[in-house]
Motif scaffolding. Sequence first.
Motif, PDB file in Angstrom:
ATOM      1  N   ARG A  66      55.969  72.787  19.624  1.00 13.59           N
ATOM      2  CA  ARG A  66      56.483  71.104  19.030  1.00 13.59           C
ATOM      3  C   ARG A  66      56.388  70.688  20.935  1.00 13.59           C
ATOM      4  NH1 ARG A  66      60.994  68.756  20.571  1.00 13.59           N
ATOM      5  NH2 ARG A  66      62.098  70.477  20.287  1.00 13.59           N
ATOM      6  N   GLU A  70      54.312  68.120  22.606  1.00 13.61           N
ATOM      7  CA  GLU A  70      54.115  66.534  23.395  1.00 13.61           C
ATOM      8  C   GLU A  70      53.424  66.640  25.107  1.00 13.61           C
ATOM      9  OE1 GLU A  70      58.718  67.546  24.622  1.00 13.61           O
ATOM     10  OE2 GLU A  70      59.491  66.887  21.912  1.00 13.61           O
ATOM     11  N   GLU A 183      53.740  63.193  11.424  1.00 10.93           N
ATOM     12  CA  GLU A 183      53.405  63.494  13.251  1.00 10.93           C
ATOM     13  C   GLU A 183      52.813  61.926  13.650  1.00 10.93           C
ATOM     14  OE1 GLU A 183      53.734  66.342  15.188  1.00 10.93           O
ATOM     15  OE2 GLU A 183      53.865  68.049  12.771  1.00 10.93           O
ATOM     16  N   ALA A 186      55.431  60.825  15.482  1.00  8.67           N
ATOM     17  CA  ALA A 186      56.447  61.472  16.204  1.00  8.67           C
ATOM     18  C   ALA A 186      55.718  61.538  17.870  1.00  8.67           C
ATOM     19  CB  ALA A 186      56.365  62.709  15.741  1.00  8.67           C
ATOM     20  N   THR A 212      62.936  59.303  18.064  1.00 10.75           N
ATOM     21  CA  THR A 212      61.525  60.889  19.025  1.00 10.75           C
ATOM     22  C   THR A 212      62.562  61.921  17.861  1.00 10.75           C
ATOM     23  OG1 THR A 212      61.092  59.369  20.291  1.00 10.75           O
ATOM     24  CG2 THR A 212      60.106  61.446  19.679  1.00 10.75           C
ATOM     25  N   MET A 215      62.938  61.810  14.118  1.00  8.46           N
ATOM     26  CA  MET A 215      62.111  61.976  13.553  1.00  8.46           C
ATOM     27  C   MET A 215      61.295  63.777  13.533  1.00  8.46           C
ATOM     28  SD  MET A 215      59.487  61.226  11.203  1.00  8.46           S
ATOM     29  CE  MET A 215      59.520  59.608  11.723  1.00  8.46           C
ATOM     30  N   GLN A 216      61.524  64.254  14.968  1.00  7.91           N
ATOM     31  CA  GLN A 216      60.778  65.776  14.962  1.00  7.91           C
ATOM     32  C   GLN A 216      61.902  66.756  14.374  1.00  7.91           C
ATOM     33  OE1 GLN A 216      60.663  66.783  20.044  1.00  7.91           O
ATOM     34  NE2 GLN A 216      58.403  65.224  19.946  1.00  7.91           N
TER      35      GLN A 216
END
Length: 353
Positions: A66, A70, A183, A186, A212, A215-216
């Motif tokens: 993840r 980012e 996804e 996010a 955020t 959601m992650q």
Amino acid sequence: MVDYSVWDHIEVSDDEDETHPNIDTASLFRWRHQARVERMEQFQKEKEELDKGCRECKRKLAECQRKMKELEVAEGGKGELEKLQAEAQQLKNEERSWESKLEELRKKEKNMPWNVDTLSKDGFSKSVFNVKPEEKEETEEQKEKKHKTFVERHEKQIKHFGMLRRWDDSQKYLSDNPHLVCEETANYLVIWCIDLEVEEKHALMEQVAHQTIVMQFILELAKSLKVDPRACFRQFFTKIKTADQQYLEGFTEELEAFKERVRGRARARLEKALRDYEEEERQKRVVPVPPSPSQSLPVPVLQELQKCFDVKDVQMLQDTISKMDPTEAKYHMQRCIDSGLWVPNARGGEGAE
């Protein structure tokens, strides 16, 4: 055809065993049962520890992936991205090791003899999981196209979700719009956070950052359960609203770490923009050096005029110029003056009109 081989390895039941008359049969049976139970408990404990280690490794790998995503979305931190890629590869190797140990333990469990405690099972109890089938990994081009199409269609709804504050409001909005649990949402929220920080809208950035991470966390939960995110987002809100201390602390720590990463990406973007602006201004201030006037003259003309100057014959110079077009002659004579080939009136008025 029925396979009866499973009955070949069964521990003798206590009530079927014959003992010596001088042996306390009841005590012997109790000792056997206790020893068997302790072996089973030890085996189960080992199985749980392996399972826990495997789940923890998967969680770390998901978190690492993840963070990599980012950085890729934010288009920055090349050194940090390489470090995370190396860490992800190491975690993948660890994950394979854990799974290999679990597989060996399952084989061992399968080959263990049955006994009176394991023969009887509830035949009418089962659990059904909404298992998400494994999908083929998309190419970067496909991901980019999918993200662009999704944002164009749902940008207003994503921003509305990003502005929500209460757990119940977020859960209800996702229940009404389950397509947002993905996804793409996010990724959009991550970019929006960086844009807000660049614009110095710090309070709004922190609000959107909270959503955020919501959601992650939902997406990570879906990966751990191997289900569609739309099928498990209610579980996240149930767990977070019950105020599980460890879960809340993990959420808060990740939120603060994410906000710090956003500030870092925003600083890097501003510094790059400043460098680009300074370079552009520097280029504007640079005055291009004009070529030497003599270099701009055609070679035959330059050689002819050079000969006149070498012999210092004004008449020859006048004859040469008279053969040229007046405009062209004036142009070349001015270049000769600029280049220093000829200095008018340098010898008391000697020169050519």
